[in-house]
Design a protein around this motif. Structure first.
Motif, PDB file in Angstrom:
ATOM      1  N   ASP A   7      15.744 -12.733   5.727  1.00  0.00           N
ATOM      2  CA  ASP A   7      15.424 -11.640   4.807  1.00  0.00           C
ATOM      3  C   ASP A   7      15.846 -10.339   5.493  1.00  0.00           C
ATOM      4  N   VAL A   8      16.242  -9.341   4.726  1.00  0.00           N
ATOM      5  CA  VAL A   8      16.740  -8.102   5.334  1.00  0.00           C
ATOM      6  C   VAL A   8      15.623  -7.328   6.045  1.00  0.00           C
ATOM      7  N   HIS A   9      14.381  -7.626   5.668  1.00  0.00           N
ATOM      8  CA  HIS A   9      13.244  -6.990   6.328  1.00  0.00           C
ATOM      9  C   HIS A   9      12.765  -7.874   7.477  1.00  0.00           C
ATOM     10  N   ASP A  84      18.086 -10.155  -0.197  1.00  0.00           N
ATOM     11  CA  ASP A  84      18.180  -8.695  -0.055  1.00  0.00           C
ATOM     12  C   ASP A  84      19.159  -8.165   1.005  1.00  0.00           C
ATOM     13  N   GLY A 125      12.889 -12.254  -0.159  1.00  0.00           N
ATOM     14  CA  GLY A 125      13.051 -11.082  -1.017  1.00  0.00           C
ATOM     15  C   GLY A 125      14.391 -10.986  -1.710  1.00  0.00           C
ATOM     16  N   TYR A 127      16.043  -7.719  -4.530  1.00  0.00           N
ATOM     17  CA  TYR A 127      15.720  -6.584  -5.402  1.00  0.00           C
ATOM     18  C   TYR A 127      17.014  -5.995  -5.951  1.00  0.00           C
TER      19      TYR A 127
END
Ligand SMILES: [Zn+2]
Length: 150
Positions: A7-9, A84, A125, A127
């Motif tokens: 995930d990018v986070h 994401d 995620g 978005y």
């Protein structure tokens, strides 16, 4: 066990919960300037600059996967396949194409498959400015896993 978090986070909750637990190795590949702004310390964290594209991302992923598999020798992996990192994501700061994300999935799942390491996939995620992109990226991950099952 290994957690492979794409995930990018950063997987800050995972890192925090599992800190000091030697039975789970946490690897997160994420945007340096994406939330959380204060990162937790996982077993392996690789931060990527804003605008990182497919080739640099995949090179860092390969390096991270090799280190994760060598250090953790996992009998099980959990793969967080965030949509994401995509260039069309509203929150992510990276610039991966859908083809790059498909190559990411193929790399993660292929390396695990080659070592006969079972994997559970979490979609994580996504978005997208265009929600169809997010759906397509998640669906491609599941189809990539299904192809490996023959
Ligand atoms: Zn995310």
């Amino acid at each position: 066990m290994a957690v492979i978090d794409c995930d990018v986070h950063q997987g800050n909750g995972t890192a925090s919960i599992l800190r000091g637990d030697d039975s789970v190795f946490t690897f997160s590949l994420h945007g340096a300037r994406n939330f959380p702004f204060v990162k937790e310390e996982g077993d392996l964290d690789i931060e990527l600059a804003d605008g990182t594209g497919d080739d640099e991302y995949l090179a860092q992923l390969e390096r991270g996967l090799e280190e994760t598999l060598a250090r953790a020798r996992p009998q099980l992996a959990i793969y967080l396949a965030g949509a994401d990192p995509h260039e069309g994501d509203r929150l992510g700061r990276l610039r991966l194409t859908q083809d790059g994300l498909a190559r990411r999935d193929a790399m993660v799942l292929g390396m695990l498959h080659a070592r006969a390491i079972p994997v559970a996939i979490a979609m994580a995620g996504g978005y997208g400015h265009d929600p169809e992109d997010t759906v397509a990226i998640h669906a491609a991950t599941i189809l990539a896993a299904r192809r490996l099952l023959g």
